[in-house]
Enzyme design. Structure first.
Site, PDB file in Angstrom:
ATOM      1  N   CYS A 177      -8.707   2.257   2.657  1.00  0.00           N
ATOM      2  CA  CYS A 177      -8.541   2.704   4.053  1.00  0.00           C
ATOM      3  C   CYS A 177      -8.606   1.687   5.147  1.00  0.00           C
ATOM      4  O   CYS A 177      -7.657   2.049   6.241  1.00  0.00           O
ATOM      5  CB  CYS A 177      -9.942   3.336   4.372  1.00  0.00           C
ATOM      6  N   CYS A 228      -1.432  11.746  -1.350  1.00  0.00           N
ATOM      7  CA  CYS A 228      -2.124  10.364  -1.909  1.00  0.00           C
ATOM      8  C   CYS A 228      -3.669  10.878  -1.454  1.00  0.00           C
ATOM      9  O   CYS A 228      -4.497  10.046  -1.901  1.00  0.00           O
ATOM     10  CB  CYS A 228      -1.413   9.378  -1.237  1.00  0.00           C
TER      11      CYS A 228
END
Lengths: 393, 327
Positions: free
Chosen positions: B156, B85
């Site tokens: 994130c 990913c």
């Protein structure tokens, strides 16, 4: 801090000579080349000079050159033209590693009902010309295959491909945006029907490109309006940039040898230096058959955007095929098509040199890069032989 | 290149078998390449300029991250993401047994600048906090600590929050809600409906693009975008995101008690008037497993009944509940 610019496949600096040649056309020589008066008409002659210069770079006849606004426009024009002149044919053959200017346009055509064949490439990014032979049929309107890949620099066997297609009367277009000016391209020797090139990749400014259309090739314009470019591309000419592209083409032709020798040697020095200094680094693409200025290197187990940002701290400019820097959440379609594992794709960096690159600049990158790689690897939970940290195993 | 550790059938195999069935991360990543991803999008090699949207704090934290490395004798380890990913985070915590205080935190991250900065921020923020205090941190807190993150990089901060949850679950010996258990929505990035709902609620997300920015779901082949839209429609038809939304922080025990209470007082009486009934079987995270009894078994309207029960529980317990019928 001085800039070390190793991103010349993205764009190049405008050559000083080019800027100089353009300057009058941005100020006192502002006439419209289509005007009847001498003030405007004299510009027309300059445009024709530039056309000859561009033709000279690929050994074409000046009448075969159509100026466009960019490489993408040239590509779109070529594809649309091939479909327009033969509306019964609804099949296009291209590759999985084309520039988005071709690839996304093909996706668009696919949604409109055209049949598109995307040819795969091998692990070194190489293309097997036999695949084209297997894919053509009675409906094939056009084969569009890039001359050289922008990410890896791998050169496709265009000569061989055109020979395969010649007997079959199928039109052939090549996106030569990255090849022109870096390697010799000769349309007298290679039976290319249409070829796209772009100014800002060869030290001309952005916003200018050209499409080569072989004499005798049926053509349909993409932008319709005035009679400019003999009705092949409407719109008042971007005069200064046309003049700039002409000058850039002349310089590129003069410097072709230097690309093969100096630039190529510097690229090899960079590549070998980095591979020697950084463990778990490898080159993507066929090193035997590549543009002289391009090096695409994967630094495994670390992420490209992080590398770029650390390089940026030192004023070093490069590109990455990682997901984070692609503008999409998926990494480079070119490296994925080659089957490069994700461990390497995410950490891929493209360095692309130009004739302005110096040995000192290359050495500075070789100096700085290992430290960055080492630091980011220390941050990473991944490594050569493990999924996670050894502790858990 | 060595041969793969074992023969695998292309398809969903590696998701089921998991990365551990491969000898090295390289083999796993090569396998995933052939098995999972359609290559139909162009991700061109042009930098999208996101780098220039980073705040000074993100850049500074990325260039000089704090608390890098592993804690060999960590009391808790939380691991999220994968190399396929494009980002992964491993969080190590040292916890004082008596006070429940986090005495040390370290991380290892594979990812872009904002992933590394978020990880560093997370470790700084949790140090000195008790586990319960740490759990109150949201992904927005991580982003705020860094002076904000570009929209496309919010995932994130979500990854940071997830690693923290995973580490604390590890410490407490709770089973980590495993990804495979929820319904898979985004095949490219392995994102479940559960995660989409959770992140949407916590961050009040209403559009598919926002979901992509926060979870990556829908950012690959894009096939699941319709699905995500349906989830959002379902989610926000019950609660308007404009209203100040308080996600109830319930302990597992409180949650189960509340679910039981709602079933007893709000749901069963209605069903019993039609000679039907329902029994609570299990609660696992946001999954509520029930069994239909009496006239409800085999009823043609059973699906509607289950939907109604789910709606009631989402209204009165937590908005991310997914009701499943025991098979």
């Amino acid at each position: 801090m001085s800039i070390i610019y190793l991103d010349n496949n993205a764009t190049t600096q405008t050559a000083p000579e080019v800027l100089e040649a353009m300057r009058p056309f941005l100020s006192e020589l502002y006439g419209n080349p289509s005007s009847m008066h001498t003030f405007g008409g004299q510009i027309h002659r300059k445009i024709e000079d530039a056309r000859s210069q561009v033709a000279g770079l690929i050994n074409a006849d000046p009448s075969e050159i159509v100026f466009t606004s960019c490489g993408t426009e040239s590509d779109n024009t070529a594809l649309m033209s091939a479909l327009e002149i033969n509306t019964r044919k609804k099949h296009i053959i291209t590759t999985r590693v084309e520039h988005p200017a071709v690839l996304n346009f093909c996706h668009h055509l696919g949604r409109k009902g055209f049949r598109i064949t995307y040819l795969p490439v091998g692990s070194k990014g190489e293309l097997d010309p036999d695949l084209i032979l297997k894919s053509v049929d009675d409906e094939t309107a056009l084969v569009s295959i890039m001359y050289a890949n922008n990410e890896t620099g791998v050169i496709f066997p265009i000569d061989e491909i055109t020979r395969i297609l010649a007997d079959r009367g199928i039109m052939f277009h090549t996106d030569a945006v990255q090849a022109v000016g870096k390697i010799p391209v000769n349309v007298q020797e290679t039976m290319i029907d249409m070829l796209s090139l772009s100014g800002h990749k060869i030290h001309a400014p952005k916003g200018i490109g050209a499409l080569y259309v072989r004499k005798g090739t049926r053509f349909h314009p993409f932008i319709i309006g005035g009679h400019q470019e003999h009705g092949r591309r409407a719109g008042t000419e971007n005069v200064a940039s046309v003049i700039g592209l002409g000058k850039a083409a002349e310089l590129a032709l003069r410097n072709l040898d230097e690309e093969r020798t100096t630039v190529s040697r510097l690229r090899d020095r960079l590549e070998q230096g980095l591979l020697a200094a950084c463990p778990d680094a490898s080159v993507n693409g066929d090193t035997q058959n590549r543009l002289p200025n391009t090096a695409n290197i994967s630094f495994e187990y670390i992420e490209g955007e992080a590398i770029l940002l650390r390089l940026d701290e030192h004023g070093i400019c490069a590109s990455s095929g990682s997901a984070c820097s692609s503008g999409s959440l998926e990494p480079s379609h070119v490296l994925r098509a080659m089957g490069i594992p994700y461990t390497a794709v995410h950490g891929s960096i493209r360095f692309s040199l130009s004739r302005y690159t110096t040995a000192a600049e290359v050495d500075r990158v070789i100096d700085i890069m290992p430290g960055i790689v080492k630091e980011l690897r220390e941050l990473s939970p991944f490594g050569r032989d493990r999924l996670t940290c050894p502790k858990q195993e | 290149m060595t041969a793969q550790a074992k023969t695998v059938i292309p398809g969903d195999c590696c998701r089921q078998a998991g990365p551990k069935s491969f000898k090295t991360v390289r083999e796993y990543s090569i396998h995933q390449l052939s098995c999972l991803r359609p290559i139909d999008l162009t991700a061109s090699l042009c930098n999208n300029g996101l780098m220039w949207e980073y705040t000074d704090k993100v850049k500074e934290t990325f260039l000089k991250p704090k608390n890098v490395g592993e804690i060999p004798d960590a009391d808790a380890v939380g691991e999220v993401g994968s190399i396929v990913c494009g980002d992964a985070l491993k969080l190590y915590l040292k916890v004082d047994e008596k006070s429940g205080q986090i005495t040390d935190a370290k991380f290892q991250t594979f990812g872009c600048a904002s992933a590394i900065a978020s990880s560093s921020a997370l470790t700084e923020m949790v140090k000195g906090k008790t586990l319960d205090e740490a759990l109150q941190l949201t992904n927005q807190d991580i982003a705020d600590y860094l002076g904000g993150l570009p929209d496309q990089k919010m995932h994130c901060s979500v990854m940071g929050r997830e690693a923290l949850e995973a580490a604390i679950a590890d410490y407490r010996g709770e089973p980590i809600t495993r990804k495979e258990e929820g319904r898979l929505v985004c095949k490219c990035f392995d994102i479940t409906e559960e995660k989409i709902r959770k992140v949407a609620i916590e961050n009040r997300l209403t559009t598919v693009d926002e979901i992509t920015n926060f979870t990556k779901a829908g950012g690959g082949c894009g096939e699941c975008k319709g699905d995500i839209e349906a989830i959002l429609r379902d989610l926000w038809s019950l609660k308007q995101p404009e209203k100040p939304l308080v996600v109830k922080k319930l302990t597992n025990l409180q949650k189960i008690a509340l679910i039981q209470d709602v079933i007893e007082t709000e749901i069963r009486p209605g069903l019993q008037t039609d000679n039907g009934d329902v029994e609570l079987i299990d609660v696992e995270g946001s999954r509520v497993v029930i069994a239909l009894r009496g006239m409800c078994t085999g009823c043609m309207m059973a699906d509607v009944t289950v939907k109604a029960i789910q709606a009631k529980l989402r209204e009165l317990v937590t908005a991310d509940i997914i009701v499943e019928v025991q098979s």
